[in-house]
Design an enzyme around this catalytic site. Structure first.
Site, PDB file in Angstrom:
ATOM      1  N   LYS A  78       0.841  -1.198   0.000  1.00  0.00           N
ATOM      2  CA  LYS A  78       0.000   0.000   0.000  1.00  0.00           C
ATOM      3  C   LYS A  78       0.876   1.249   0.000  1.00  0.00           C
ATOM      4  O   LYS A  78       1.925   1.287   0.656  1.00  0.00           O
ATOM      5  CB  LYS A  78      -0.912  -0.026   1.231  1.00  0.00           C
ATOM      6  CG  LYS A  78      -2.001   1.029   1.248  1.00  0.00           C
ATOM      7  CD  LYS A  78      -2.902   0.853   2.472  1.00  0.00           C
ATOM      8  CE  LYS A  78      -4.027   1.869   2.503  1.00  0.00           C
ATOM      9  NZ  LYS A  78      -4.898   1.713   3.701  1.00  0.00           N
ATOM     10  N   SER A 153      -9.821   1.605   2.645  1.00  0.00           N
ATOM     11  CA  SER A 153      -8.948   2.370   1.784  1.00  0.00           C
ATOM     12  C   SER A 153      -7.887   1.539   1.051  1.00  0.00           C
ATOM     13  O   SER A 153      -7.334   1.993   0.055  1.00  0.00           O
ATOM     14  CB  SER A 153      -8.251   3.454   2.604  1.00  0.00           C
ATOM     15  OG  SER A 153      -7.407   2.885   3.572  1.00  0.00           O
ATOM     16  N   SER A 177     -10.048  -0.685   6.822  1.00  0.00           N
ATOM     17  CA  SER A 177      -9.418  -0.448   5.514  1.00  0.00           C
ATOM     18  C   SER A 177      -8.707  -1.651   4.918  1.00  0.00           C
ATOM     19  O   SER A 177      -8.363  -1.634   3.740  1.00  0.00           O
ATOM     20  CB  SER A 177      -8.439   0.721   5.606  1.00  0.00           C
ATOM     21  OG  SER A 177      -9.139   1.938   5.558  1.00  0.00           O
TER      22      SER A 177
END
Lengths: 469, 112
Positions: A78, A153, A177
């Site tokens: 990420k 996310s 997330s």
């Protein structure tokens, strides 16, 4: 045989150890699939140009006698986790050109293990959002239906795992997330106990909530990644020694189900998939117990007080003075306002303002003060319930992935987090495990089942989760 | 609903420049979120505290202290090592670098 990029980490690891495949072949298979699908999915913001060199080094390390389950395994990371010398943008214009000056502790551990980093994945800006639509670089798209969101996310990481653009990925989870996009994309999303994994080098959002977690194809793979990245770290004073967390390991087969939370707001077919999965557990000797978590209906409200309060403080560091975007106005205070006004997207600005509001002198007691009191109650209720349970089970999200652009009202978007925020508020470990699909618009869309266990009892999540696979 | 002036004040406190066209939307969004999170006003604290110096506190959080000494990455006190980046990499992150200096705005002005 499966294409190499479609292997699980455990399968690939065995083949690498047996000399049936090389890390270079494995990385190449992922790069080929990325070239084919990423232009449409937008799961990666950047694919690194030295992937094959990294893989070659892993092969050399193996030839020299090294071994580790992750040696030569290609992973996605990420975009809010720092890898030294590479851009880490948090999908924000604020950090579009920012080059990380050090490795996050989790990255350092993965490098030692010999993992290969394919690239950095798309996300909601600064990890704020549940759809990936808040990325400054366009949303990632759901591999099961490209007109739908990946969730967020960590949407790019979840999409990359689901579409086999990597073997596994790292995400971060502040209110769901890791778990919510995993539910939407049909993969395993694992949030460890608060403090189990170091956050040094993870961009801070809500510091009392944030955890790094793996996104993988199976629970076995999640366990391999978790075992590699966990542990106390002097660079994160909230990290805890695994031995200190071990105390609560439960060996019972009781699963708590808080049915009082399912009365409204959940899609009927999602609830049916959930009940069918519970039946499956019963068939394997698990006992279902109805439980009540009285403060749970408040969880989302207190999360949306505590998280913006912490985020507004954490994001105060972006001032255009030392690193990141720097825009000039006619005075120092205008420099700050211009840099932050243009560098942050609408959702980030909204949350900073909300945090500023709930922390301001006249409102502190009414919002933040009440929220932290309610948080202590919620944590106590979970602790009490989990004394006699292996896990608590809920759907991960009340619905499958929604369409891109469908939710324009921020509050409607926040409601997708209703089952995931609790584990961040209480610090408990939780995992989203695929529980089949539901149909929307002629497409089969995945849904996830969430398991929550006692602090430090990740083992229970792996055992019960594997029973569901 | 929170007023236009309140939104502008918040933006100022948060050091955010917002466009005129955004104010109305923010009034609406922030108000509806505040209305939702306002549910917590019903909570009656029951003696559970968020932060306590006891490891046995219901929340389980306690203040973490360390010796006031520089320390190594290993966690032991000693000569500090540059764990969060080499000097050159940090200097390169400056928005405007001149030599080894970060160029910032002059903030002290002579009285006219």
């Amino acid at each position: 045989m499966n294409k190499l990029n479609e292997l699980t980490i455990a399968e690939a690891s065995k083949k690498l150890a047996a000399g049936e495949i090389t890390a270079v072949q494995l990385a190449q298979a992922c790069l080929d699939e990325i070239a084919k699908r990423n232009p449409e999915l937008n799961a990666y913001l950047e694919v690194f140009d030295d992937v094959l060199e990294q893989a070659k080094k892993a092969d050399e390390r193996r030839a020299a006698g090294e071994s580790h389950p992750l040696l030569g395994i290609p992973l996605a990371v990420k975009d809010n986790i720092l890898i030294q010398g590479r851009v880490a943008s948090a999908a924000s214009k604020m950090l579009e050109q920012y080059v990380a000056t050090y490795d996050a502790t989790v990255i350092k551990k993965l490098k030692e293990a010999g993992a290969v980093f394919l690239g950095r994945t798309n996300m909601d800006e600064f990890a704020m959002g549940g759809s990936n639509e808040n990325s400054a670089f366009g949303p990632a798209k759901n591999p099961h239906d490209e007109s739908r969101v990946t969730g967020g996310s960590s949407g790019g990481s979840a999409a990359a795992v689901a579409a086999h653009l990597c073997l596994g990925a790292l995400g971060s989870d502040t209110g769901g997330s890791v778990r919510e996009p995993s539910s939407f994309c049909g993969v395993v999303g694992f949030k460890p106990t608060y403090g189990a994994v170091s956050r040094s080098g993870l961009m801070a959002m809500g510091s009392s909530l944030d955890q790094v977690g793996p996104i993988t194809k199976t629970l076995e793979d999640a366990e391999i990644l978790f075992d590699t990245i966990r542990g106390k770290d002097p660079l994160d004073s909230t990290s805890v020694d695994p031995e200190d967390l071990k105390s609560q390991t439960s060996n019972n087969k009781r699963i708590g189900v808080p049915r009082h939370l399912f009365k409204e707001g959940i899609d009927q077919d999602v609830l049916e998939r959930f009940e069918a999965s519970l039946k499956k557990l019963e068939g394997q000797g698990y006992e279902l117990v109805d439980i009540t978590l009285p403060s749970s209906p408040l969880a989302l409200a207190l999360y949306y007080i505590i998280m913006p309060a912490e985020a507004s403080s954490n994001l105060a560091r972006f001032d255009g003075v030392r690193y990141g975007l720097s825009l000039k106005g006619s005075s120092l205070i205008e420099d700050y306002a211009k840099t932050r006004g243009e560098g942050f997207g609408p959702e980030v600005r909204r949350r900073i303002m909300l945090g500023t509001y709930v922390l301001s002198a006249g409102y502190y007691d009414a919002y933040y003060g009440k929220a932290i009191a309610a948080r202590a109650l919620l944590r106590k209720e979970y602790n009490d319930a989990l004394k006699t349970l292996a896990c608590i089970a809920t759907p991960t999200v009340p619905s499958p992935a929604f369409a891109l652009g469908e939710k324009s009202d921020p509050l409607a978007m926040y409601l997708a987090d209703i089952f995931t925020v609790s584990a961040n508020l209480t610090g408990n470990p939780a995992v989203s495990v695929p529980m089949g699909t539901v149909e929307r618009g002629g497409k089969a869309l995945p849904a996830g089942l969430q398991l929550t266990a006692a602090h430090g009892d990740e083992a229970a999540l792996f055992v019960v989760g594997k029973a569901l696979e | 609903m929170i007023s236009k002036e309140e939104v502008l004040k918040l933006a100022e406190l948060a050091r955010l420049k917002i466009g005129d066209g955004e104010v109305e939307g923010l009034q609406k969004d922030i108000s509806s979120i505040l209305e939702y999170v306002g549910q917590v006003s019903a909570v009656q604290p029951q003696g559970e505290t968020f932060l306590s110096d006891s490891k046995d506190s219901p929340f389980g959080l306690h203040t973490v202290m360390r010796e006031d000494l520089p320390r190594l990455a290993s966690g032991k006190a000693g000569v500090p090592t540059p764990v969060l980046g080499e000097r050159e990499a940090l200097l390169n992150a400056f928005p405007t670098r001149e030599g080894d200096f970060n160029v910032v705005r002059k903030i002290i002005q002579k009285d006219e």
